[in-house]
Enzyme design. Structure first.
Site, PDB file in Angstrom:
ATOM      1  N   LYS A 238     -16.238  23.197  27.045  1.00 51.75           N
ATOM      2  CA  LYS A 238     -14.831  22.806  27.000  1.00 51.75           C
ATOM      3  C   LYS A 238     -14.395  22.659  25.557  1.00 51.75           C
ATOM      4  O   LYS A 238     -14.878  21.795  24.834  1.00 51.75           O
ATOM      5  CB  LYS A 238     -14.585  21.518  27.768  1.00 51.75           C
TER       6      LYS A 238
ATOM      7  N   THR B 127      -6.156  28.197  37.289  1.00 54.36           N
ATOM      8  CA  THR B 127      -7.196  27.607  36.451  1.00 54.36           C
ATOM      9  C   THR B 127      -7.420  28.473  35.220  1.00 54.36           C
ATOM     10  O   THR B 127      -6.944  29.612  35.137  1.00 54.36           O
ATOM     11  CB  THR B 127      -8.516  27.490  37.227  1.00 54.36           C
TER      12      THR B 127
ATOM     13  N   TRP C 183     -11.609  25.395  29.308  1.00 54.34           N
ATOM     14  CA  TRP C 183     -12.956  25.794  29.675  1.00 54.34           C
ATOM     15  C   TRP C 183     -13.318  27.144  29.082  1.00 54.34           C
ATOM     16  O   TRP C 183     -12.498  28.050  29.015  1.00 54.34           O
ATOM     17  CB  TRP C 183     -13.084  25.900  31.187  1.00 54.34           C
TER      18      TRP C 183
ATOM     19  N   GLU D 260      -6.732  21.507  40.079  1.00 54.68           N
ATOM     20  CA  GLU D 260      -6.750  21.311  41.522  1.00 54.68           C
ATOM     21  C   GLU D 260      -6.258  19.934  41.954  1.00 54.68           C
ATOM     22  O   GLU D 260      -6.065  19.697  43.154  1.00 54.68           O
ATOM     23  CB  GLU D 260      -8.181  21.499  42.049  1.00 54.68           C
TER      24      GLU D 260
END
Length: 538
Positions: free
Chosen positions: A434, A182, A439, A326
């Protein structure tokens, strides 16, 4: 009873070799170099790469890192590594050097494949890398001078390898095939491992008519990077169905995107809103023939309705998609349903701007303290997901329990459900920002600012931005008698964060509004900031 045949990536390679050997992959590797090779040539090179890496000591279960743009060598690694039984770790080149070193070490990567122009970024962290045994540079010509140890040439390795190298026949469909991390909203990035089965099913899903409908007839141009969430799965699906692939390479521009669409008759493309805002501005300056372009897929952050309308008026379907690292990543898409055929364009755009209907194979649920929310477009809850290409855990990370519970992935996104069943993301937990599809953690920035000796309090909020959708703005209260400047605080942050994380501006306030329990009242803060930055409203 049915045959128990495994869903593995080797079958995609065999299919491309058997049926699509004549189809093309167009790959730009530098400002002046564009390669054109057939799937038949690509399969031979892919087998060679698998053989070369195996000779270097790659074994089943080993992690092999890629640090590369969208180009044919990266596509070869997409299949060569997992089809030989190892795991491809696609390293996000946009992470901070601290996080790049962290994820390579955390994954335990054994070999790393590096694009020529990205070598300096790896040189910066080479002293911190604990597990890398070989550095393979992917270059068109002579290798660049480098301080990296154990350097090898990608093309030289392929020259000595076997184009008929046989992939193992006993791969388990549940074996790991690839992994991404991530973008690190808070703390270190979290690893997600994809299996052969999950990638095959995801590829089949985005080939369906009501999803991306990627088919043999298409020419696809994924602008979304191959180092981030599998380029939304488009390269895998394209190989499976034999679609022509156009890989745009390094340091592309809106002008180059439009030129490639026109020159190579692209039918489908995908990227974040920032990309399509820039392309629209470029098209208005100098129009290209985009008559072959059927659809744009856009995700990563919310798409302005005006942007969607502009492309629709140009005859290009603009489809909003939703997903995350994910989820492999495609979860939902905002395609019109049949009962919307008679709706006006403005009515359709209201729905198109949502994150859409959950794709077949994925189950979505929006829940709050009262359970599942009603389909009224108003009642908010947290979006949770489950399905065969949804992760069940993070890789060797104790934070698994924060996101995964009772067989569901809790996304952290706050959403509502329209009466048609469309998901609409309305807010984010933990006040994340964002920017350009990536992010940024307001909490991390706040904590860093408040560690400065002159700062008493700091709150970071998102402000709308015409190009990047959102950018961070820091609101700072100084300690009594203390003094500092925007420039000093920005310089203080530069050593701690990637450049694109840095606040666009720093506003000095006498106080930050708070809730009754002393938490920053960011809704009130945003109201005040809107008066300061009205020109940024979309």
């Amino acid at each position: 009873m049915m045959m128990q045949t495994p869903l593995v990536l080797t079958d995609m390679v065999k299919r491309a070799e058997t049926y699509y050997a004549h189809k093309e992959i167009i790959s730009r590797t530098s400002e002046k170099k564009v390669h054109r090779l057939t799937y038949g040539q690509w399969v031979k090179r892919t087998r060679k790469l698998a053989h070369a890496l195996t000779k270097l000591g790659m074994e089943r279960g080993d992690k092999i890192a890629s640090f590369a743009w969208n180009q044919h060598r990266h596509l070869e690694a997409y299949f060569a590594v997992p089809c030989a039984g190892a795991i491809l770790h696609m390293v996000n080149i946009r992470l901070s050097t601290e996080h790049i070193a962290y994820i390579i070490n955390h994954a335990g990567d054994k070999i790393i494949l590096i694009d020529e122009d990205l070598v300096p970024l790896i040189e910066e962290v080479q002293s911190e890398l604990k597990t890398i045994e070989h550095y393979i540079i992917m270059a068109d010509g002579e290798l660049p001078e480098t301080t990296l140890p154990n350097v090898l040439s990608y093309e030289a390795l392929l020259e000595e390898a076997d184009e008929n190298f046989a992939f193992p026949e006993d791969l388990d469909e549940n074996a790991p095939a690839s992994m991404c991390y991530t973008s690190a909203t808070t703390g270190n990035p979290k690893g997600v491992v994809y299996t052969h089965r999950s990638l095959v099913l995801h590829s089949m899903s985005i080939s369906m008519v009501d999803t991306m409908a990627i088919s043999e007839r298409d020419t696809i141009l994924p602008i979304v990077p191959m180092f981030h969430v599998n380029a939304w799965g488009m390269p895998f699906a394209a190989v499976n169905v034999g679609a022509t692939q156009v890989l745009i390479g390094p340091q592309f521009t809106p002008a180059l995107i439009l030129d490639f669409i026109e020159q190579y008759n692209v039918t489908k493309t995908a990227g974040v809103p920032t990309i399509w805002l820039g392309a629209l501005q470029e098209q208005e300056k100098r129009a290209r023939d985009l008559s072959t372009l059927q659809e744009i897929f856009c995700g990563g952050s919310a798409s302005p309705k005006g942007l969607i309308k502009k492309y629709e008026e140009m005859g290009v379907n603009y489809i909003v998609v939703y997903g995350m690292t994910e989820t492999s990543p495609i979860v939902s898409m905002s395609r019109d349903m049949s009962h919307m055929n008679d709706w006006s364009l403005d009515e359709k755009i209201e729905t198109r701007a949502m994150q859409g209907l959950t794709v077949p194979g994925i189950e979505s649920s929006i829940v709050n303290e009262n359970g599942e929310v009603p389909w009224n477009g108003e009642t908010m809850g947290e979006l949770r997901l489950r399905g065969p290409w949804i992760a069940a855990e993070y890789y060797k990370d104790e934070r698994t329990a924060e996101a995964f519970s009772d067989g569901w992935l809790y996304t952290g996104d706050i959403a509502v459900r329209s009466k048609e069943g469309f998901i609409k993301i309305t807010d984010r937990t933990k006040d994340l920002i964002k920017s350009g599809g990536e992010w940024i953690s307001s909490v991390d920035l706040e904590n860093a600012l408040m560690s400065h000796e002159a700062v008493f309090e700091a709150a970071v909020i998102a402000i709308p931005h015409a190009k990047w959708q959102e950018r961070p703005l820091a609101c700072v209260v100084l300690k009594e008698g203390a003094n500092t400047t925007k420039e000093e605080l920005t310089a203080f942050l530069e050593g701690q964060f990637a450049k694109w994380w840095l606040p666009d501006d720093i506003v000095f306030l006498t106080e930050i509004p708070k809730t009754s329990v002393g938490k920053f009242l960011k809704a009130k803060l945003r109201e005040s900031v809107n008066e300061i930055y009205p020109q940024l409203q979309l």
